[in-house]
Motif scaffolding. Sequence first.
Motif, PDB file in Angstrom:
ATOM      1  N   SER A 113      -6.964   3.257  -7.978  1.00  0.00           N
ATOM      2  CA  SER A 113      -6.355   4.244  -7.094  1.00  0.00           C
ATOM      3  C   SER A 113      -6.007   5.506  -7.871  1.00  0.00           C
ATOM      4  CB  SER A 113      -5.087   3.652  -6.464  1.00  0.00           C
ATOM      5  OG  SER A 113      -4.299   4.647  -5.848  1.00  0.00           O
TER       6      SER A 113
ATOM      7  N   ASN B 237       0.842  -1.180   0.000  1.00  0.00           N
ATOM      8  CA  ASN B 237       0.000   0.000   0.000  1.00  0.00           C
ATOM      9  C   ASN B 237       0.882   1.237   0.000  1.00  0.00           C
ATOM     10  OD1 ASN B 237      -0.277   1.533   2.854  1.00  0.00           O
ATOM     11  ND2 ASN B 237       0.165  -0.639   3.246  1.00  0.00           N
TER      12      ASN B 237
ATOM     13  N   THR C 255      -6.204  -0.683   0.679  1.00  0.00           N
ATOM     14  CA  THR C 255      -5.285  -0.192  -0.345  1.00  0.00           C
ATOM     15  C   THR C 255      -4.253  -1.263  -0.696  1.00  0.00           C
ATOM     16  OG1 THR C 255      -3.916   0.782   1.404  1.00  0.00           O
ATOM     17  CG2 THR C 255      -5.551   2.200   0.384  1.00  0.00           C
TER      18      THR C 255
END
Length: 728
Positions: free
Chosen positions: A113, A32, A62
Amino acid sequence: MELLSPAGSREALTAAVQNGADAVYFGGGSFNARRFADNFEGDGIISAVDYCHERGVRAYITLNTLVFDRELCDALAFAEQLYRIGVDAVLVQDLGLAELIRRNLPELTLHASTQMGIHDLGGLRYCKRTGLTRAVLARETSLAQIKYLSDNCDIELETFAHGALCMSFSGSCLYSSMSGERSGNRGTCAQPCRKNASVLGRPFDKDFCLSPNDICMIEHLNALQRAGVACVKIEGRMKKPEYVATVTRCYRAALDGADASTIAALKQELFAFFNRGDFNTSHLYSDSVKTDRIGSSKPDKAALAAAGQSIKGENRRRKIDMTLTLSVGNAAQLNIADGEHAASMSGAVVQAAGKPQQAELYADRLRKLGNTPFIAGTCIVQMNPDCYISAAELNALRRDCINEMLNMHHVRNNVPVFDETAAANVRNIIRITAGRRVSSTGFLYARVSNVRAAEAASKAGAEFIAFEPCTFGDAEMQISGLLKLRAKFANGQKLILALPNVIITEKQHRCFRLFSESGAFDGIETNNIGQIAFFDYFKNDVTKLDAMQNEKICKTHAPLSGGVIRIAGIGMNAMNSFTMQCLTELGYDYVMPSPELTGAQLASIAEHSAFADRMLIGIHGRTPLMQLLHCPIKEHKGCQNCMGIAGAVTDEAGRVFPLVNIRYPDNCLVRMLNCRTTDLIDLLDRIPQTAGYVLNFVGEQIDEVTERIAAANEAKNGKRQTQYPNST
């Protein structure tokens, strides 16, 4: 509109949930973008997800870094664990990892993301086509662009509403990686941009030209919702729980309908709690970024105490209806329901009462739910006055039934066990049996930004000349010059249109479409996943392009896909073999691996996969460290109407980083280049044998184009070269 809050620790997660977040995002271990936060692992991540779900809050994890080949199996195994424990979505950056998860865990919800750099319609459509359900848009996306994207692609849009603003376009920043070997794309950013730097020379203590103030959209939430934003996101996984509590509470109040005067007061509270100067709205309306340093980032004790108090106790309670049935000689029966689940539990055997019992007394005991995430709604007790159950027995029954209800909110999914056999299958995917091998010493790929440099590269012997337009006022003249240059090509030379990492507005897209549809180019180099849309512009003109090919041009470098040569530039972030495979499946003929890979990692990919004849490795040029839509020169010196070399940033160590711009009709894209030129020509014999070698001359002098291409050709032919002056 969903409110999404950060959690870099269990305390911060509690703060987000208890102060009104609809969803929380946090990391789990190595994969992450905030690896220095107190991330969640093992039972901790299970407990965190369950804690959120018990309170009706969604949990997003994440997994948003680029991964190496050796990490793909572990990353996929981690994704499987996340699916098993019922996370609501996983955020991803790595194109290869996203596809690997999609193929092996098709039911796991994936979000793109912000590190993926989605900012245009092509990027959104790629996400939609590959099964991602949401995209976190680049912070540079304007309100008008958000509305355009929402109207033209059916996919959820998420945008940052508050917190730290990166100066560089996310996913395209190599500053920390190249200056200190701590990669932002790998979750270890050292934030060198937050240190002293100036465009006016050696910086003073208050010069922070690469450190923008924070964004704050609390006054613009209605506009974001009208534009089609499904989720507003608070940045801050490295922040303390008190910060998370305060920001979440303020945005919750604003989203719940606070009036203008209340929102103004909330903004002042946010400013008093943490600031790097005045707030900005990034590029929501226009460039509002500033890099001044006024004010303090330290909240007072009273604000800290209030924030800390908000974390204690249980503020997120859902209403439950309870029915207790008592009958002498039978087990007590309790049924509870919260509108989503219903639980039923049997308790102790009901005894005959020594004196008449009141139903309301038992109802009052049932309503004592303590520090649970529930509050009593209707409470019905069905009993005769002769029924009796002790307070301890009733408490135990209530506790057991509540625990059963909590367990119902713990999502558990079954998937095939990710054992060694499955891991071996993944390794077979990413270690593809060697295919065609490179038999030559590789062609030279010269990247230039003006017609004179393109001509010099052609004369010096570069087989591929990639042209990146840096201004568009004289586009027709540039195209005319390139067509004349192409007519002189011999021995299979190719002219490639090179696109920058960021082409954000429709007006900017039209600029590059003019070049792509001109018939001047044999192929295209893209540097963002959204730019695959440009393939279509070439498809429409393949006949025209072929007709203009000079008879002298041979097919030495014919595209593997047929027609137009497609090249994935370093902006595509190809960090592993599977990403390279995905790009070739998308139609790319050649791929430039990430400049963050070591020589050993490049050699491993070339040796153990089928991509040696697809790889283009950089051997000369200043690495682009940052992609800036906010121009620090314009902020601190006023617009200089510059073209090409726009100026330079000097850091506190005295290192000078050149700035090179692209002049769009509506603004500029400024690239900060490394303080030193990377040059590996003297080490060419130690570089993996691949399809070609890239020399990047953006912002360089014409004589340097000629000299370095000549040196590279000599090195290819076995002649030893000396180290290039002032290079790394």
